[in-house]
Design a protein around this motif. Structure first.
Motif, PDB file in Angstrom:
ATOM      1  N   LYS A   1       0.955  -1.293   0.023  1.00  0.00           N
ATOM      2  CA  LYS A   1      -0.092   0.128  -0.002  1.00  0.00           C
ATOM      3  C   LYS A   1       0.794   1.308   0.108  1.00  0.00           C
ATOM      4  O   LYS A   1       0.473   2.143  -0.655  1.00  0.00           O
ATOM      5  CB  LYS A   1      -1.067  -0.092   1.406  1.00  0.00           C
ATOM      6  CG  LYS A   1      -2.010   0.968   1.338  1.00  0.00           C
ATOM      7  CD  LYS A   1      -2.865   0.806   2.516  1.00  0.00           C
ATOM      8  CE  LYS A   1      -4.350   1.715   2.233  1.00  0.00           C
ATOM      9  NZ  LYS A   1      -5.120   1.593   3.271  1.00  0.00           N
TER      10      LYS A   1
ATOM     11  N   CYS B   1      -6.561  -1.237  -3.674  1.00  0.00           N
ATOM     12  CA  CYS B   1      -6.218   0.166  -3.721  1.00  0.00           C
ATOM     13  C   CYS B   1      -6.991   0.901  -4.872  1.00  0.00           C
ATOM     14  O   CYS B   1      -7.471   2.168  -4.690  1.00  0.00           O
ATOM     15  CB  CYS B   1      -4.705   0.279  -3.620  1.00  0.00           C
ATOM     16  SG  CYS B   1      -3.809  -0.003  -2.238  1.00  0.00           S
TER      17      CYS B   1
ATOM     18  N   LYS C   1      -9.330  -0.068  -6.398  1.00  0.00           N
ATOM     19  CA  LYS C   1     -10.921  -0.157  -6.174  1.00  0.00           C
ATOM     20  C   LYS C   1     -11.356   1.165  -5.072  1.00  0.00           C
ATOM     21  O   LYS C   1     -12.551   1.714  -5.370  1.00  0.00           O
ATOM     22  CB  LYS C   1     -11.508  -1.425  -5.535  1.00  0.00           C
ATOM     23  CG  LYS C   1     -12.915  -1.528  -5.411  1.00  0.00           C
ATOM     24  CD  LYS C   1     -13.288  -2.883  -4.949  1.00  0.00           C
ATOM     25  CE  LYS C   1     -14.752  -3.084  -4.925  1.00  0.00           C
ATOM     26  NZ  LYS C   1     -15.010  -4.547  -4.466  1.00  0.00           N
ATOM     27  N   GLU C   2     -10.572   1.369  -4.294  1.00  0.00           N
ATOM     28  CA  GLU C   2     -10.761   2.404  -3.076  1.00  0.00           C
ATOM     29  C   GLU C   2     -10.644   3.646  -3.766  1.00  0.00           C
ATOM     30  O   GLU C   2     -11.486   4.699  -3.431  1.00  0.00           O
ATOM     31  CB  GLU C   2      -9.844   2.178  -2.085  1.00  0.00           C
ATOM     32  CG  GLU C   2      -9.919   3.126  -0.840  1.00  0.00           C
ATOM     33  CD  GLU C   2     -11.191   3.097  -0.239  1.00  0.00           C
ATOM     34  OE1 GLU C   2     -11.803   4.077   0.394  1.00  0.00           O
ATOM     35  OE2 GLU C   2     -11.947   2.014  -0.239  1.00  0.00           O
ATOM     36  N   ASP C   3      -9.640   3.881  -4.768  1.00  0.00           N
ATOM     37  CA  ASP C   3      -9.556   5.234  -5.363  1.00  0.00           C
ATOM     38  C   ASP C   3     -10.631   5.638  -6.226  1.00  0.00           C
ATOM     39  O   ASP C   3     -11.194   6.695  -6.261  1.00  0.00           O
ATOM     40  CB  ASP C   3      -8.200   5.296  -6.250  1.00  0.00           C
ATOM     41  CG  ASP C   3      -7.002   5.393  -5.222  1.00  0.00           C
ATOM     42  OD1 ASP C   3      -6.957   5.679  -4.028  1.00  0.00           O
ATOM     43  OD2 ASP C   3      -5.930   5.299  -5.698  1.00  0.00           O
TER      44      ASP C   3
ATOM     45  N   ARG D   1     -13.688   4.202  -5.920  1.00  0.00           N
ATOM     46  CA  ARG D   1     -14.868   4.540  -5.193  1.00  0.00           C
ATOM     47  C   ARG D   1     -14.761   6.124  -4.634  1.00  0.00           C
ATOM     48  O   ARG D   1     -15.805   6.868  -4.661  1.00  0.00           O
ATOM     49  CB  ARG D   1     -14.970   3.660  -3.951  1.00  0.00           C
ATOM     50  CG  ARG D   1     -16.188   3.831  -2.970  1.00  0.00           C
ATOM     51  CD  ARG D   1     -16.028   3.002  -1.685  1.00  0.00           C
ATOM     52  NE  ARG D   1     -14.750   3.360  -0.846  1.00  0.00           N
ATOM     53  CZ  ARG D   1     -14.951   4.370  -0.027  1.00  0.00           C
ATOM     54  NH1 ARG D   1     -16.065   5.224  -0.197  1.00  0.00           N
ATOM     55  NH2 ARG D   1     -13.881   4.831   0.837  1.00  0.00           N
ATOM     56  N   LYS D   2     -13.738   6.533  -4.176  1.00  0.00           N
ATOM     57  CA  LYS D   2     -13.517   7.892  -3.612  1.00  0.00           C
ATOM     58  C   LYS D   2     -13.751   8.762  -4.982  1.00  0.00           C
ATOM     59  O   LYS D   2     -14.399   9.997  -4.675  1.00  0.00           O
ATOM     60  CB  LYS D   2     -11.989   8.429  -3.252  1.00  0.00           C
ATOM     61  CG  LYS D   2     -11.945   7.471  -1.751  1.00  0.00           C
ATOM     62  CD  LYS D   2     -10.564   7.765  -1.422  1.00  0.00           C
ATOM     63  CE  LYS D   2     -10.173   6.744  -0.043  1.00  0.00           C
ATOM     64  NZ  LYS D   2      -8.703   7.341   0.582  1.00  0.00           N
TER      65      LYS D   2
END
Length: 258
Positions: A47, A223, A225-227, A229-230
Motif C-alpha cells: 500500500k 487500492c 478499487k478504493e480510489d 470509489r473515492k
C-alpha cells in the motif's frame, strides 16, 4: 539463542514432513504459513509503494522547482507526504520486522545437508535432492540439472517481478527504463547466487516470491478499487442537483355572457 531458533524452525518443517512425507512439500507448507504470518506487513508495504507511485510525479515537480533550495524542497515534500497520508518509513518497517524469520529459514534450508536426522531430502520425483546445488546437479547429468534450472529461473525472475510490474504502468519513461535495466541486472546477479545455493533454498525463495506477487496484486486491486470509489463520491458531490419543475396548465378565463 540463534541456533535454538533455527532448530525450532527445523522442527516445524520436520513436523509437517511427518504428515506429507516429502521435504519439498513441507518447505512449501512452511513458506505458505510464513507468508500468511507476514501478510498484514506485506499489505502495508504494498500500500505504501502504491501511494509512493501515485505522488511520484508531484515529487519530481517539487525537485525541479526547488532544485536550488534544498530546505524549501524538504518542507514542501513533508507537506505533500502529509496531504497524501504517506509515510516513507512505512515501506521499510515491514521488511525489517520479517527479516529475522526469513534469515533463519534461509539458513536452516541451507544447512539441511549437515543435519543427521534425515538424509533423503527430495521433492517427490521433481527435484531428487534439495540439498544439492545446481552446480552439483550439472555434474551428475543434464537430466538431473533441468529441474534445478527451473528453480533458478523462478528464484531470479520472481524476486524483481513485482518491482518491474509496478514500473510498467509508470508514465515516467526514464525511471521505468532505469528500473527495468536494474531489474535485469539484479536478476542476473540472483542467477549467479542461485548457482551455488541448495535447491531447498531456491524452492523456498521461489515459492515465497510467487505468493508475494499474488498478495501484492490483491493489495493493488484493493487500492485501485478504493480510489475509484473515492473519485465516484467526489463526482456525486460536485454534480449539481437537478430539480424537476412541472408547470401547471393555465385555466382559461371564463368569458362573460353578453
Amino acid at each position: 539463542m540463534w541456533d535454538w531458533f533455527k532448530d525450532w524452525i527445523f522442527s516445524i518443517i520436520q513436523f509437517f514432513y511427518g504428515f506429507c512425507h516429502d521435504w519439498g512439500l513441507a518447505i512449501i507448507i512452511i513458506t505458505v504459513l510464513f507468508r500468511i504470518l507476514v501478510a498484514p506487513l506485506m499489505h502495508k508495504q504494498a500500500k505504501s509503494n502504491y501511494q509512493m507511485q501515485k505522488i511520484q510525479p508531484k515529487i519530481q515537480n517539487l525537485q525541479k522547482r526547488y532544485a536550488n533550495d534544498p530546505q524549501r524542497q524538504q518542507e514542501e515534500m513533508q507537506k505533500l507526504y502529509a496531504e497524501a497520508k504517506f509515510n516513507p518509513l512505512a515501506g521499510c518497517l515491514p521488511m525489517l520486522l520479517q527479516m529475522p524469520i526469513f534469515v533463519a529459514l534461509f539458513q536452516v534450508l541451507r544447512e539441511m545437508g549437515q543435519r543427521e536426522e534425515v538424509q533423503d531430502y527430495c521433492f517427490y520425483n521433481i527435484v531428487p535432492n534439495l540439498v544439492m546445488t545446481p552446480q552439483q546437479a550439472l555434474e551428475v547429468g543434464f537430466g538431473t540439472f533441468v529441474p534445478y534450472v527451473i528453480l533458478m529461473v523462478i528464484f531470479a525472475g520472481a524476486t524483481f517481478l513485482p518491482m518491474v510490474m509496478m514500473q510498467l504502468k509508470s508514465e515516467n519513461t526514464q525511471q521505468r527504463n532505469q528500473t527495468l535495466i536494474m531489474g535485469g541486472v539484479m536478476s542476473l546477479f540472483m542467477l549467479w547466487i542461485s548457482w551455488s545455493s541448495p535447491a531447498g533454498v531456491l524452492l523456498f525463495w521461489g515459492a515465497s516470491s510467487l505468493i508475494g506477487i499474488a498478495q501484492n496484486q490483491i493489495t493493488l486491486a484493493m487500492c485501485r478499487k478504493e480510489d475509484a470509489r473515492k473519485e465516484e463520491e467526489q463526482v456525486i458531490e460536485v454534480k449539481p442537483v437537478e430539480v424537476n419543475v412541472t408547470r401547471k396548465e393555465k385555466k382559461k378565463r371564463p368569458t362573460k355572457k353578453k
